[in-house]
Scaffold this motif. Sequence first.
Motif, short mmCIF file in Angstrom:
data_model
loop_
_atom_site.label_atom_id
_atom_site.label_comp_id
_atom_site.label_asym_id
_atom_site.label_seq_id
_atom_site.Cartn_x
_atom_site.Cartn_y
_atom_site.Cartn_z
N HIS A 1 -1.48 5.54 -2.45
CA HIS A 1 -1.90 5.37 -1.06
C HIS A 1 -2.46 6.69 -0.52
O HIS A 1 -2.04 7.76 -0.94
CB HIS A 1 -0.71 4.96 -0.17
CG HIS A 1 0.02 3.76 -0.67
ND1 HIS A 1 -0.41 2.48 -0.44
CD2 HIS A 1 1.14 3.65 -1.42
CE1 HIS A 1 0.42 1.63 -1.01
NE2 HIS A 1 1.37 2.31 -1.61
N ASP B 1 -1.86 2.58 7.54
CA ASP B 1 -0.83 2.52 6.50
C ASP B 1 -1.38 2.47 5.07
O ASP B 1 -0.64 2.72 4.13
CB ASP B 1 0.06 1.30 6.72
CG ASP B 1 0.83 1.38 8.02
OD1 ASP B 1 1.35 2.46 8.35
OD2 ASP B 1 0.92 0.35 8.72
N GLU C 1 0.80 0.46 2.62
CA GLU C 1 2.25 0.60 2.77
C GLU C 1 2.71 -0.48 3.76
O GLU C 1 1.90 -0.98 4.54
CB GLU C 1 2.62 2.00 3.31
CG GLU C 1 2.36 3.14 2.35
CD GLU C 1 3.38 3.27 1.23
OE1 GLU C 1 4.05 2.27 0.88
OE2 GLU C 1 3.48 4.37 0.68
N SER D 1 4.19 4.22 7.79
CA SER D 1 3.54 5.45 7.34
C SER D 1 2.51 5.99 8.34
O SER D 1 2.63 7.12 8.78
CB SER D 1 2.90 5.23 5.97
OG SER D 1 2.10 4.06 5.99
N ARG E 1 -0.02 9.72 -1.51
CA ARG E 1 1.29 9.42 -2.09
C ARG E 1 1.15 8.99 -3.53
O ARG E 1 0.37 8.11 -3.87
CB ARG E 1 1.98 8.30 -1.33
CG ARG E 1 3.34 7.97 -1.96
CD ARG E 1 3.97 6.73 -1.44
NE ARG E 1 5.27 6.54 -2.07
CZ ARG E 1 5.94 5.41 -2.02
NH1 ARG E 1 5.46 4.37 -1.35
NH2 ARG E 1 7.11 5.30 -2.62
N LYS F 1 11.75 2.64 -4.91
CA LYS F 1 11.32 2.26 -3.56
C LYS F 1 12.15 3.03 -2.53
O LYS F 1 13.35 3.19 -2.68
CB LYS F 1 11.47 0.75 -3.36
CG LYS F 1 10.48 -0.02 -4.20
CD LYS F 1 10.41 -1.45 -3.79
CE LYS F 1 9.31 -2.15 -4.58
NZ LYS F 1 9.01 -3.46 -4.08
N LEU G 1 10.21 5.76 3.83
CA LEU G 1 8.77 6.01 3.89
C LEU G 1 8.40 6.74 5.17
O LEU G 1 7.63 7.70 5.14
CB LEU G 1 7.99 4.69 3.81
CG LEU G 1 7.93 4.02 2.44
CD1 LEU G 1 7.31 2.63 2.56
CD2 LEU G 1 7.15 4.87 1.47
N TYR H 1 6.57 10.39 4.96
CA TYR H 1 5.22 10.63 5.47
C TYR H 1 5.24 11.61 6.65
O TYR H 1 4.44 12.53 6.71
CB TYR H 1 4.53 9.32 5.87
CG TYR H 1 3.93 8.60 4.71
CD1 TYR H 1 2.75 9.05 4.12
CD2 TYR H 1 4.53 7.47 4.17
CE1 TYR H 1 2.18 8.39 3.03
CE2 TYR H 1 3.97 6.80 3.09
CZ TYR H 1 2.80 7.26 2.52
OH TYR H 1 2.24 6.62 1.45
#
Length: 182
Positions: A47, A67, A70, A75, A97, A103, A109, A113
Amino acid sequence: MSFNTVATEYEGFLEDRKSRFLAHLVPLDHFERRLDELRKEHRKANHVVTAHRKLLDNGRIEESGKDDGEPAGTSGMPTLRVLQGAELINCGVLVVRYFGGTKLGGGGLARAYSGAAQDAIANAKLVPYRKILSRKVSADFALSSDLERRVDSLGLVVLARDYTKDGVELTVEGPEDAISRL
């Protein structure tokens, strides 16, 4: 309200459970070009999340957080909130990323970020944002050298110098506060 911005690019980094987050804080006029470069440079990245803020001529702020695949709101918006909290304007953050195999969940997340964006800001040399304006000013020939000295003393840039039958007309550019003193 006074804002800050950046004149050049700064980087930040965060690693969480083997996922790597590479943040790039850039001036807004480099944002789209830098996004294209990062997508080409990091083809294997999962991403490239973005956020930016721009001060419009009417005083309103245009802003966005994206995002890039995501989960929604995990994010782009957390990254945008970092820019808002730092009172940054006319700049953006791009966070690349690389997925580490584990995960992180929505909260993880958001923290990762925003943490990478905060690191880039911490590494940056922030400068006060000053709105740049241009203006035409004129003087007759007898006062033209005084006008030129005044323009120079205010740190303004002469974009154009046009001579007329009555004197000189200058088109100058500079920070709003200096233009207003001319």
